[in-house]
Write an enzyme that holds these catalytic residues in place. Structure first.
Site, PDB file in Angstrom:
ATOM      1  N   ASP A 199      38.353 100.498  54.399  1.00 54.57           N
ATOM      2  CA  ASP A 199      37.586  99.185  53.807  1.00 54.57           C
ATOM      3  C   ASP A 199      36.577  98.768  54.459  1.00 54.57           C
ATOM      4  O   ASP A 199      36.758  98.782  55.936  1.00 54.57           O
ATOM      5  CB  ASP A 199      38.655  98.295  53.562  1.00 54.57           C
ATOM      6  CG  ASP A 199      38.354  97.608  51.935  1.00 54.57           C
ATOM      7  OD1 ASP A 199      39.048  97.844  51.150  1.00 54.57           O
ATOM      8  OD2 ASP A 199      37.155  97.179  51.737  1.00 54.57           O
ATOM      9  N   LYS A 217      32.643  97.793  41.068  1.00 57.16           N
ATOM     10  CA  LYS A 217      33.458  97.955  39.690  1.00 57.16           C
ATOM     11  C   LYS A 217      32.744  96.987  38.552  1.00 57.16           C
ATOM     12  O   LYS A 217      33.542  96.914  37.683  1.00 57.16           O
ATOM     13  CB  LYS A 217      34.950  98.016  39.824  1.00 57.16           C
ATOM     14  CG  LYS A 217      35.378  96.757  40.590  1.00 57.16           C
ATOM     15  CD  LYS A 217      37.019  96.677  40.285  1.00 57.16           C
ATOM     16  CE  LYS A 217      37.332  95.253  40.802  1.00 57.16           C
ATOM     17  NZ  LYS A 217      38.657  94.986  40.624  1.00 57.16           N
ATOM     18  N   SER A 233      38.333 105.836  35.634  1.00 56.26           N
ATOM     19  CA  SER A 233      38.549 104.842  34.311  1.00 56.26           C
ATOM     20  C   SER A 233      38.501 105.202  33.136  1.00 56.26           C
ATOM     21  O   SER A 233      37.839 106.189  32.714  1.00 56.26           O
ATOM     22  CB  SER A 233      37.197 103.754  34.828  1.00 56.26           C
ATOM     23  OG  SER A 233      37.102 102.882  33.612  1.00 56.26           O
ATOM     24  N   TYR A 271      28.004 101.689  35.919  1.00 57.46           N
ATOM     25  CA  TYR A 271      29.156 101.743  36.341  1.00 57.46           C
ATOM     26  C   TYR A 271      30.080 102.941  35.887  1.00 57.46           C
ATOM     27  O   TYR A 271      30.637 103.999  36.577  1.00 57.46           O
ATOM     28  CB  TYR A 271      29.964 100.521  36.370  1.00 57.46           C
ATOM     29  CG  TYR A 271      31.571 100.791  36.553  1.00 57.46           C
ATOM     30  CD1 TYR A 271      32.087 100.695  37.685  1.00 57.46           C
ATOM     31  CD2 TYR A 271      32.372 100.648  35.116  1.00 57.46           C
ATOM     32  CE1 TYR A 271      33.718 100.987  37.846  1.00 57.46           C
ATOM     33  CE2 TYR A 271      33.742 100.864  35.446  1.00 57.46           C
ATOM     34  CZ  TYR A 271      34.172 101.089  36.626  1.00 57.46           C
ATOM     35  OH  TYR A 271      35.788 101.249  36.781  1.00 57.46           O
ATOM     36  N   LYS A 277      31.571 106.767  37.448  1.00 58.29           N
ATOM     37  CA  LYS A 277      32.828 107.454  37.450  1.00 58.29           C
ATOM     38  C   LYS A 277      32.682 108.930  36.720  1.00 58.29           C
ATOM     39  O   LYS A 277      33.592 109.742  37.213  1.00 58.29           O
ATOM     40  CB  LYS A 277      33.709 106.470  36.391  1.00 58.29           C
ATOM     41  CG  LYS A 277      34.168 105.208  37.146  1.00 58.29           C
ATOM     42  CD  LYS A 277      34.889 105.557  38.399  1.00 58.29           C
ATOM     43  CE  LYS A 277      35.206 104.201  39.150  1.00 58.29           C
ATOM     44  NZ  LYS A 277      35.708 104.154  40.559  1.00 58.29           N
ATOM     45  N   PHE A 332      43.132 102.427  32.456  1.00 59.03           N
ATOM     46  CA  PHE A 332      43.020 101.449  31.449  1.00 59.03           C
ATOM     47  C   PHE A 332      42.844 100.180  32.011  1.00 59.03           C
ATOM     48  O   PHE A 332      42.007  99.779  32.986  1.00 59.03           O
ATOM     49  CB  PHE A 332      43.949 101.482  30.333  1.00 59.03           C
ATOM     50  CG  PHE A 332      43.540 102.663  29.314  1.00 59.03           C
ATOM     51  CD1 PHE A 332      43.748 103.955  29.873  1.00 59.03           C
ATOM     52  CD2 PHE A 332      42.999 102.820  28.046  1.00 59.03           C
ATOM     53  CE1 PHE A 332      43.212 105.308  29.257  1.00 59.03           C
ATOM     54  CE2 PHE A 332      42.611 104.039  27.583  1.00 59.03           C
ATOM     55  CZ  PHE A 332      42.719 105.157  28.202  1.00 59.03           C
ATOM     56  N   ASN A 333      43.513  98.867  31.522  1.00 58.43           N
ATOM     57  CA  ASN A 333      43.038  97.780  32.254  1.00 58.43           C
ATOM     58  C   ASN A 333      44.167  97.129  33.017  1.00 58.43           C
ATOM     59  O   ASN A 333      45.098  96.669  32.721  1.00 58.43           O
ATOM     60  CB  ASN A 333      42.738  96.671  31.241  1.00 58.43           C
ATOM     61  CG  ASN A 333      41.387  96.922  30.408  1.00 58.43           C
ATOM     62  OD1 ASN A 333      41.515  97.977  29.748  1.00 58.43           O
ATOM     63  ND2 ASN A 333      40.735  95.935  30.331  1.00 58.43           N
ATOM     64  N   LEU A 365      39.024  89.699  32.240  1.00 59.78           N
ATOM     65  CA  LEU A 365      39.855  88.426  31.502  1.00 59.78           C
ATOM     66  C   LEU A 365      40.745  88.131  32.575  1.00 59.78           C
ATOM     67  O   LEU A 365      40.721  86.753  32.329  1.00 59.78           O
ATOM     68  CB  LEU A 365      40.443  89.358  30.194  1.00 59.78           C
ATOM     69  CG  LEU A 365      41.185  88.699  29.490  1.00 59.78           C
ATOM     70  CD1 LEU A 365      40.400  87.450  28.759  1.00 59.78           C
ATOM     71  CD2 LEU A 365      42.113  89.416  28.415  1.00 59.78           C
ATOM     72  N   PHE A 381      35.086  86.664  24.232  1.00 59.98           N
ATOM     73  CA  PHE A 381      34.012  87.386  23.650  1.00 59.98           C
ATOM     74  C   PHE A 381      34.138  87.898  22.287  1.00 59.98           C
ATOM     75  O   PHE A 381      34.271  89.143  22.344  1.00 59.98           O
ATOM     76  CB  PHE A 381      33.565  88.375  24.760  1.00 59.98           C
ATOM     77  CG  PHE A 381      33.227  87.778  26.229  1.00 59.98           C
ATOM     78  CD1 PHE A 381      32.532  86.385  26.333  1.00 59.98           C
ATOM     79  CD2 PHE A 381      33.543  88.220  27.373  1.00 59.98           C
ATOM     80  CE1 PHE A 381      32.162  86.001  27.723  1.00 59.98           C
ATOM     81  CE2 PHE A 381      33.413  87.815  28.684  1.00 59.98           C
ATOM     82  CZ  PHE A 381      32.547  86.736  28.686  1.00 59.98           C
ATOM     83  N   GLY A 405      28.267  95.658  25.607  1.00 63.51           N
ATOM     84  CA  GLY A 405      28.746  96.827  26.140  1.00 63.51           C
ATOM     85  C   GLY A 405      30.274  96.852  25.803  1.00 63.51           C
ATOM     86  O   GLY A 405      31.003  97.871  26.236  1.00 63.51           O
ATOM     87  N   ASP A 406      30.844  95.985  25.362  1.00 61.65           N
ATOM     88  CA  ASP A 406      32.154  95.762  24.992  1.00 61.65           C
ATOM     89  C   ASP A 406      32.610  96.951  24.082  1.00 61.65           C
ATOM     90  O   ASP A 406      32.014  96.846  22.876  1.00 61.65           O
ATOM     91  CB  ASP A 406      32.908  94.468  24.856  1.00 61.65           C
ATOM     92  CG  ASP A 406      33.456  93.650  25.942  1.00 61.65           C
ATOM     93  OD1 ASP A 406      33.548  94.333  26.813  1.00 61.65           O
ATOM     94  OD2 ASP A 406      33.625  92.410  25.803  1.00 61.65           O
TER      95      ASP A 406
END
Ligand code: UFG
Length: 341
Positions: free
Chosen positions: A33, A90, A130, A155, A159, A184-185, A206, A224, A301-302
């Site tokens: 890292d 990210k 992702s 981003y 990927k 996913f999330n 979130l 949002f 962008g969502d």
């Protein structure tokens, strides 16, 4: 030290949790890292969970000569089984403001790591991808056959580019075995609350924003948009506990071991979609703490709704998510409280 596995971004959110799962599954994580989006405190938490000091190299994987020097040092201490590559920027929004920073870091790190893999004869590679590669999906749940669509952000393009680079490298004659893990999330934290997500500055995602707002550290959460074509008007995502996700990396490594050269994508999600308002309600149920929030404008962008068909990971890797949304949110809240203290 047996079964040493290189974990780039090992002090980061998913990298640190994966290091725990690796150690518990008989692997020895070797962490890389550069602390560009993490802190050494993650290594302190890891040490407490693991009960030993993990091998660590402070290095920027986008710096080829520094990476090769670190790899040389790691190789001098024993054999390495494979690489899990997390190290990347990210933040979707930031990537639209500073696209070159994203391409330079995310793409260069992947290329240099593959060059290093070839140089040191390493053939097992797990890539942190992702669901963003699917863009705005036509059908949900999304399986791996869904087309790779126009990415919503630089981003997302990094990927897609890295997946393509891996596929090309796997097809080039070098005996590479790669798993592309499309998350996913990811949410939640290790149940010990010794490691977790540590967004530096204003949280974009979130759950870190929600927990900080619930703790009174931020203004109320802005939801949002509530005019999306979903049952309650808010966006739908597939929130997966980070420890479940971490376990999938171990499953992928174990699977790769017995494969011929390959490059296979896998969706990692729960298969369940939850709206932003449902997440707020689940958090309040799980913790008994109210989330101050208000409805705001849509975020550019969502995507409206996306959740995983993770059948392939179940059938091929023998992996499935186990933890509930409430468990993940409670672990996220406990981590937030540990940070406060
Ligand atoms: N949201 C809010 N308020 C906030 C933050 C988020 O309402 O303050 C909403 C978003 O609009 C979205 C949901 O909460 O509907 C989840 O947002 P996140 O930012 O947490 O996650 P995303 O789904 O936007 O992004 C995630 C990963 C990215 C990945 C993307 C692919 O963080 O790395 O999924 O869809 F690219």
């Amino acid at each position: 030290m047996k079964n040493r596995v290189i974990v780039t971004g090992g002090a980061g959110y998913i990298g640190s949790h994966t290091a725990v799962e690796l150690a518990q599954s008989g692997y020895t994580p070797v962490l890389l890292d550069n602390f560009s989006n993490s802190t050494p405190a993650a290594l302190d938490g890891l040490r407490e969970i693991l009960g030993f000091e993990p091998e660590f190299e402070q290095v920027d994987c986008a710096d080829k000569s520094a990476l090769f020097a670190a790899m040389e040092h790691i190789a001098s201490r024993g054999t390495v089984e494979g690489i899990i590559h997390f190290a990347a920027f990210k933040a979707v929004g930031e990537s639209t403001q500073e696209p070159l920073k994203y391409y330079a870091n995310n793409v260069a790190s992947t290329v240099h790591l593959l060059e290093a893999a070839a140089h040191f004869n390493l053939t097992e590679f797990v890539f942190s991808s992702s669901c963003t590669v699917y863009g705005q999906p036509e059908h949900i749940p999304v399986d791996e056959e869904a087309p790779i669509r126009r990415a919503e952000s630089p981003y997302g393009y990094t990927k897609q580019a890295c997946e393509r680079i891996l596929a090309d490298f796997c097809a080039s004659g070098y005996p590479m075995k790669a798993a592309l893990l499309r998350y996913f999330n990811p949410i939640g934290a290790h149940p010990s609350s010794k490691i977790g997500e540590l967004p530096l500055g204003h949280p974009n995602n979130l759950i870190p924003y929600l927990t900080q707002a619930a703790a009174g550290l931020r203004d109320p959460l802005t939801v949002f948009g509530n005019d999306y074509p979903t049952p309650d008007g808010t966006c739908i995502r597939d929130y997966i506990h980070v420890m479940d996700l971490a376990r999938a990396h171990v499953a992928a490594l174990q699977w790769l071991k017995n494969q011929p050269p390959t490059c296979e994508p896998f969706n990692l999600g729960t298969g369940q979609g939850n709206s932003v308002l449902e997440v707020i309600q689940a958090f309040e149920r799980a913790t008994g703490v109210a989330v101050p929030h208000a409805i705001g404008a849509r975020r550019p962008g969502d995507v409206t709704a996306i959740f995983a068909d993770a059948t392939k990971a179940q059938n091929v890797l023998g992996w499935t998510s186990e933890k509930t949304l409430e468990e993940a949110l409670l672990d996220a809240w406990n981590w937030q409280q540990a940070l406060n203290n």
